[in-house]
Design a protein around this motif. Sequence first.
Motif, PDB file in Angstrom:
ATOM      1  N   MET A   1       0.841  -1.197   0.000  1.00 50.21           N
ATOM      2  CA  MET A   1       0.000   0.000   0.000  1.00 50.21           C
ATOM      3  C   MET A   1       0.879   1.250   0.000  1.00 50.21           C
ATOM      4  O   MET A   1       2.061   1.190   0.335  1.00 50.21           O
ATOM      5  N   GLU A   2       0.266   2.383  -0.367  1.00 52.32           N
ATOM      6  CA  GLU A   2       0.908   3.698  -0.241  1.00 52.32           C
ATOM      7  C   GLU A   2       0.310   4.384   0.985  1.00 52.32           C
ATOM      8  O   GLU A   2      -0.830   4.116   1.371  1.00 52.32           O
ATOM      9  N   VAL A   3       1.083   5.266   1.591  1.00 50.47           N
ATOM     10  CA  VAL A   3       0.595   6.011   2.757  1.00 50.47           C
ATOM     11  C   VAL A   3      -0.710   6.720   2.393  1.00 50.47           C
ATOM     12  O   VAL A   3      -0.808   7.360   1.355  1.00 50.47           O
ATOM     13  N   GLY A   4      -1.717   6.562   3.244  1.00 53.01           N
ATOM     14  CA  GLY A   4      -3.017   7.194   3.021  1.00 53.01           C
ATOM     15  C   GLY A   4      -4.035   6.284   2.368  1.00 53.01           C
ATOM     16  O   GLY A   4      -5.234   6.563   2.408  1.00 53.01           O
ATOM     17  N   GLU A   5      -3.602   5.206   1.761  1.00 52.77           N
ATOM     18  CA  GLU A   5      -4.531   4.285   1.104  1.00 52.77           C
ATOM     19  C   GLU A   5      -5.228   3.404   2.141  1.00 52.77           C
ATOM     20  O   GLU A   5      -4.741   3.211   3.252  1.00 52.77           O
ATOM     21  N   THR A   6      -6.374   2.857   1.728  1.00 55.17           N
ATOM     22  CA  THR A   6      -7.088   1.901   2.573  1.00 55.17           C
ATOM     23  C   THR A   6      -7.273   0.593   1.813  1.00 55.17           C
ATOM     24  O   THR A   6      -7.274   0.575   0.577  1.00 55.17           O
ATOM     25  N   LEU A   7      -7.422  -0.490   2.571  1.00 48.48           N
ATOM     26  CA  LEU A   7      -7.580  -1.822   1.993  1.00 48.48           C
ATOM     27  C   LEU A   7      -8.538  -2.619   2.856  1.00 48.48           C
ATOM     28  O   LEU A   7      -8.384  -2.659   4.086  1.00 48.48           O
ATOM     29  N   GLN A   8      -9.524  -3.257   2.227  1.00 50.08           N
ATOM     30  CA  GLN A   8     -10.474  -4.093   2.955  1.00 50.08           C
ATOM     31  C   GLN A   8      -9.953  -5.527   2.982  1.00 50.08           C
ATOM     32  O   GLN A   8      -9.804  -6.160   1.946  1.00 50.08           O
ATOM     33  N   LEU A   9      -9.648  -6.017   4.171  1.00 48.46           N
ATOM     34  CA  LEU A   9      -9.278  -7.417   4.340  1.00 48.46           C
ATOM     35  C   LEU A   9     -10.480  -8.191   4.860  1.00 48.46           C
ATOM     36  O   LEU A   9     -11.358  -7.631   5.514  1.00 48.46           O
ATOM     37  N   SER A  10     -10.503  -9.476   4.554  1.00 48.22           N
ATOM     38  CA  SER A  10     -11.542 -10.343   5.107  1.00 48.22           C
ATOM     39  C   SER A  10     -10.888 -11.637   5.558  1.00 48.22           C
ATOM     40  O   SER A  10      -9.825 -12.027   5.063  1.00 48.22           O
ATOM     41  N   ALA A  11     -11.513 -12.293   6.510  1.00 51.23           N
ATOM     42  CA  ALA A  11     -10.997 -13.556   7.024  1.00 51.23           C
ATOM     43  C   ALA A  11     -12.179 -14.445   7.395  1.00 51.23           C
ATOM     44  O   ALA A  11     -13.252 -13.951   7.766  1.00 51.23           O
ATOM     45  N   THR A  12     -11.982 -15.735   7.282  1.00 45.10           N
ATOM     46  CA  THR A  12     -13.031 -16.702   7.597  1.00 45.10           C
ATOM     47  C   THR A  12     -12.527 -17.659   8.664  1.00 45.10           C
ATOM     48  O   THR A  12     -11.399 -18.148   8.594  1.00 45.10           O
ATOM     49  N   SER A  13     -13.378 -17.902   9.660  1.00 41.62           N
ATOM     50  CA  SER A  13     -13.021 -18.835  10.729  1.00 41.62           C
ATOM     51  C   SER A  13     -13.660 -20.193  10.472  1.00 41.62           C
ATOM     52  O   SER A  13     -14.801 -20.281  10.007  1.00 41.62           O
ATOM     53  N   TYR A  14     -12.883 -21.252  10.764  1.00 45.80           N
ATOM     54  CA  TYR A  14     -13.339 -22.631  10.550  1.00 45.80           C
ATOM     55  C   TYR A  14     -13.208 -23.411  11.855  1.00 45.80           C
ATOM     56  O   TYR A  14     -12.343 -23.093  12.669  1.00 45.80           O
ATOM     57  N   PRO A  15     -14.019 -24.441  12.065  1.00 48.14           N
ATOM     58  CA  PRO A  15     -15.042 -24.949  11.144  1.00 48.14           C
ATOM     59  C   PRO A  15     -16.245 -24.022  11.072  1.00 48.14           C
ATOM     60  O   PRO A  15     -16.434 -23.174  11.940  1.00 48.14           O
ATOM     61  N   LEU A  16     -17.029 -24.222  10.023  1.00 53.78           N
ATOM     62  CA  LEU A  16     -18.186 -23.363   9.805  1.00 53.78           C
ATOM     63  C   LEU A  16     -19.246 -23.534  10.886  1.00 53.78           C
ATOM     64  O   LEU A  16     -20.103 -22.675  11.061  1.00 53.78           O
ATOM     65  N   ASN A  17     -19.181 -24.651  11.625  1.00 49.32           N
ATOM     66  CA  ASN A  17     -20.173 -24.861  12.695  1.00 49.32           C
ATOM     67  C   ASN A  17     -19.626 -24.467  14.062  1.00 49.32           C
ATOM     68  O   ASN A  17     -20.186 -24.830  15.097  1.00 49.32           O
ATOM     69  N   ALA A  18     -18.513 -23.689  14.064  1.00 47.47           N
ATOM     70  CA  ALA A  18     -17.960 -23.215  15.339  1.00 47.47           C
ATOM     71  C   ALA A  18     -19.006 -22.382  16.072  1.00 47.47           C
ATOM     72  O   ALA A  18     -19.783 -21.644  15.450  1.00 47.47           O
ATOM     73  N   THR A  19     -19.021 -22.511  17.374  1.00 49.44           N
ATOM     74  CA  THR A  19     -20.029 -21.812  18.189  1.00 49.44           C
ATOM     75  C   THR A  19     -19.894 -20.295  18.069  1.00 49.44           C
ATOM     76  O   THR A  19     -20.885 -19.584  17.925  1.00 49.44           O
ATOM     77  N   ASN A  20     -18.667 -19.804  18.113  1.00 53.53           N
ATOM     78  CA  ASN A  20     -18.415 -18.364  18.012  1.00 53.53           C
ATOM     79  C   ASN A  20     -17.355 -18.162  16.937  1.00 53.53           C
ATOM     80  O   ASN A  20     -16.183 -18.435  17.160  1.00 53.53           O
ATOM     81  N   ARG A  21     -17.785 -17.662  15.788  1.00 59.76           N
ATOM     82  CA  ARG A  21     -16.863 -17.483  14.658  1.00 59.76           C
ATOM     83  C   ARG A  21     -16.373 -16.037  14.514  1.00 59.76           C
ATOM     84  O   ARG A  21     -15.722 -15.698  13.546  1.00 59.76           O
ATOM     85  N   SER A  22     -16.685 -15.183  15.476  1.00 62.78           N
ATOM     86  CA  SER A  22     -16.295 -13.771  15.363  1.00 62.78           C
ATOM     87  C   SER A  22     -14.786 -13.622  15.497  1.00 62.78           C
ATOM     88  O   SER A  22     -14.104 -14.447  16.101  1.00 62.78           O
ATOM     89  N   LEU A  23     -14.288 -12.538  14.892  1.00 61.06           N
ATOM     90  CA  LEU A  23     -12.852 -12.297  14.844  1.00 61.06           C
ATOM     91  C   LEU A  23     -12.505 -10.934  15.426  1.00 61.06           C
ATOM     92  O   LEU A  23     -13.304  -9.996  15.353  1.00 61.06           O
ATOM     93  N   ASN A  24     -11.302 -10.834  15.959  1.00 57.77           N
ATOM     94  CA  ASN A  24     -10.782  -9.577  16.483  1.00 57.77           C
ATOM     95  C   ASN A  24      -9.610  -9.161  15.609  1.00 57.77           C
ATOM     96  O   ASN A  24      -8.657  -9.922  15.424  1.00 57.77           O
ATOM     97  N   TRP A  25      -9.696  -7.937  15.048  1.00 63.59           N
ATOM     98  CA  TRP A  25      -8.651  -7.433  14.155  1.00 63.59           C
ATOM     99  C   TRP A  25      -7.670  -6.582  14.938  1.00 63.59           C
ATOM    100  O   TRP A  25      -8.064  -5.690  15.692  1.00 63.59           O
ATOM    101  N   THR A  26      -6.370  -6.832  14.741  1.00 67.89           N
ATOM    102  CA  THR A  26      -5.344  -6.046  15.422  1.00 67.89           C
ATOM    103  C   THR A  26      -4.174  -5.783  14.480  1.00 67.89           C
ATOM    104  O   THR A  26      -3.979  -6.490  13.492  1.00 67.89           O
ATOM    105  N   THR A  27      -3.409  -4.760  14.815  1.00 68.09           N
ATOM    106  CA  THR A  27      -2.184  -4.435  14.079  1.00 68.09           C
ATOM    107  C   THR A  27      -1.007  -4.548  15.025  1.00 68.09           C
ATOM    108  O   THR A  27      -1.142  -4.279  16.226  1.00 68.09           O
ATOM    109  N   GLU A  28       0.139  -4.941  14.493  1.00 66.09           N
ATOM    110  CA  GLU A  28       1.330  -5.043  15.326  1.00 66.09           C
ATOM    111  C   GLU A  28       2.057  -3.702  15.441  1.00 66.09           C
ATOM    112  O   GLU A  28       2.922  -3.543  16.291  1.00 66.09           O
ATOM    113  N   ASN A  29       1.712  -2.753  14.561  1.00 64.40           N
ATOM    114  CA  ASN A  29       2.372  -1.436  14.617  1.00 64.40           C
ATOM    115  C   ASN A  29       1.420  -0.388  14.051  1.00 64.40           C
ATOM    116  O   ASN A  29       1.309  -0.234  12.838  1.00 64.40           O
ATOM    117  N   TYR A  30       0.781   0.347  14.954  1.00 69.14           N
ATOM    118  CA  TYR A  30      -0.228   1.337  14.547  1.00 69.14           C
ATOM    119  C   TYR A  30       0.375   2.448  13.697  1.00 69.14           C
ATOM    120  O   TYR A  30      -0.298   3.012  12.843  1.00 69.14           O
TER     121      TYR A  30
END
Length: 192
Positions: free
Chosen positions: A22-51
């Motif tokens: 990316m270039e400074v100032g740009e944005t990017l939409q990431l997506s992720a999928t949790s498995y298995p699909l029948n997991a009770t709680n499939r929600s995800l927490n997004w974090t960065t290692e360097n803000y």
Amino acid sequence: ITVKSNIVYVTNVNMSLSAATMEVGETLQLSATSYPLNATNRSLNWTTENYSVASVSAGGVVTARGAGKVKIWARATDGSGAGDYCVVTVNEPVKVTSIELSETEKVMDIGEEVTLTARILPDDANNKSVTWTSSNTSVATVAGGVVRAVSPGSCDIVCTSSDGSNISATCSITVNEPAQYWLSVVLPNGMF
């Protein structure tokens, strides 16, 4: 008494991209999928290692903030520890370093028009847009590089980069006084 849990934990998270640039100032939409699909709680927490390099929203939108490389993580929130990351490389945009105008001086007559062109350097600058201004619009005006002589005098036409580098180039304009002609008329009675 044996109590069996019916909770199905996330075992794997799959990120849509493993790497992105990316270039400074740009944005990017990431997506992720949790498995298995029948997991009770499939929600995800997004974090960065360097803000300071890139931030990420709760919905996975990455914003490039400064040059560097950083891992953007999507981790399961069910306590399983499952997660995946995308390595984001952020580059500083290439700024304009100089502007070369097709002419640096021009003598014009009232009503005359001339088109100035600007060469933006380096050739790989990210933003090559410029703004044109006249130091005295009563002498000459400019729009999109087209200079129009309005009245006698001198002024500067300035071409300035729009990428925040504040690089500019100037063309000095001189507008001539209109030529004056004297006309003598002899009237029938002999008077001038």
